[in-house]
Design a protein around this motif. Structure first.
Motif, short mmCIF file in Angstrom:
data_model
loop_
_atom_site.label_atom_id
_atom_site.label_comp_id
_atom_site.label_asym_id
_atom_site.label_seq_id
_atom_site.Cartn_x
_atom_site.Cartn_y
_atom_site.Cartn_z
N ARG A 12 0.80 -1.22 0.00
CA ARG A 12 0.00 0.00 0.00
C ARG A 12 0.84 1.27 0.00
NH1 ARG A 12 -4.23 -2.09 4.45
NH2 ARG A 12 -5.09 -3.73 3.17
N VAL A 13 2.14 1.14 0.15
CA VAL A 13 3.00 2.32 0.16
C VAL A 13 2.97 2.95 -1.23
CG1 VAL A 13 5.37 3.13 0.38
CG2 VAL A 13 4.49 1.38 1.94
N ARG A 14 2.64 4.23 -1.25
CA ARG A 14 2.58 4.96 -2.51
C ARG A 14 3.84 5.79 -2.65
NH1 ARG A 14 1.57 10.04 -3.73
NH2 ARG A 14 0.83 10.55 -5.80
N HIS A 15 4.56 5.55 -3.70
CA HIS A 15 5.75 6.33 -3.98
C HIS A 15 5.34 7.48 -4.88
CE1 HIS A 15 8.44 3.45 -2.13
NE2 HIS A 15 7.71 2.50 -2.71
N ALA A 16 5.73 8.67 -4.50
CA ALA A 16 5.37 9.86 -5.27
C ALA A 16 6.12 9.86 -6.60
CB ALA A 16 5.71 11.11 -4.49
N PRO A 17 5.44 10.20 -7.68
CA PRO A 17 6.10 10.30 -8.98
C PRO A 17 7.14 11.42 -8.96
CG PRO A 17 3.71 10.41 -9.22
CD PRO A 17 4.01 10.46 -7.76
N PRO A 18 8.19 11.32 -9.76
CA PRO A 18 9.24 12.34 -9.77
C PRO A 18 8.71 13.75 -9.98
CG PRO A 18 9.91 10.46 -11.09
CD PRO A 18 8.48 10.23 -10.70
N GLY A 19 7.74 13.90 -10.86
CA GLY A 19 7.20 15.23 -11.13
C GLY A 19 6.51 15.84 -9.91
N GLU A 20 5.85 15.00 -9.14
CA GLU A 20 5.18 15.47 -7.93
C GLU A 20 6.21 15.93 -6.91
OE1 GLU A 20 2.51 13.32 -4.59
OE2 GLU A 20 1.84 13.01 -6.66
N VAL A 21 7.28 15.18 -6.79
CA VAL A 21 8.36 15.54 -5.87
C VAL A 21 9.00 16.85 -6.32
CG1 VAL A 21 10.61 14.86 -4.94
CG2 VAL A 21 8.81 13.15 -5.21
N LEU A 22 9.27 16.97 -7.62
CA LEU A 22 9.87 18.19 -8.15
C LEU A 22 8.98 19.39 -7.89
CD1 LEU A 22 11.98 19.79 -9.67
CD2 LEU A 22 10.93 19.01 -11.81
N ALA A 23 7.69 19.27 -8.14
CA ALA A 23 6.77 20.38 -7.91
C ALA A 23 6.78 20.80 -6.44
CB ALA A 23 5.36 19.99 -8.34
N SER A 24 6.84 19.85 -5.55
CA SER A 24 6.87 20.14 -4.12
C SER A 24 8.16 20.87 -3.74
CB SER A 24 6.75 18.84 -3.33
OG SER A 24 6.88 19.07 -1.96
N VAL A 25 9.28 20.40 -4.24
CA VAL A 25 10.57 21.03 -3.94
C VAL A 25 10.62 22.44 -4.52
CG1 VAL A 25 13.07 20.90 -4.37
CG2 VAL A 25 11.80 18.85 -3.72
N MET A 26 10.09 22.61 -5.71
CA MET A 26 10.05 23.93 -6.32
C MET A 26 9.22 24.89 -5.47
SD MET A 26 9.62 22.90 -10.34
CE MET A 26 8.86 24.45 -10.73
#
Length: 74
Positions: A12-26
Motif C-alpha cells: 500500500r505504500v505509494r511512492h510519489a512520482p518524480p514530477g510530484e516531488v519536483l513540484a513540491s521542492v520547487m
C-alpha cells in the motif's frame, strides 16, 4: 519472514512520482518552472512535462536535478 498483514501494508505504500516531488521542492524553494528550466539548461516545456507526468525522469535529468538541489540523482 513477514506475516500476511505486513506484506499487504508494504504493497500500500505509494511512492510519489518524480514530477510530484519536483513540484513540491520547487514550491518549498519558491522556484518557478521557468527558473528551474533555466538552471537545468532545458526548456520550460521539458520541466512542465516532467511535473505533469507526461514525460518520465531520464538519467540525465536526474543528474541535473541532483546537481541543482544538491542531493544527487537518486
Amino acid at each position: 519472514m513477514m506475516n500476511r498483514v505486513e506484506q499487504l501494508n508494504r504493497r500500500r505504500v505509494r511512492h510519489a512520482p518524480p514530477g510530484e516531488v519536483l513540484a513540491s521542492v520547487m514550491e518549498e524553494n519558491g522556484l518557478t518552472q521557468a527558473e528551474v528550466a533555466e538552471r537545468l539548461g532545458v526548456s520550460r516545456l521539458a520541466v512542465s512535462k516532467l511535473i505533469s507526468g507526461k514525460h518520465s525522469l531520464t538519467p540525465d535529468m536526474a543528474r541535473r536535478l541532483g546537481r541543482l538541489f544538491g542531493n544527487g540523482p537518486e
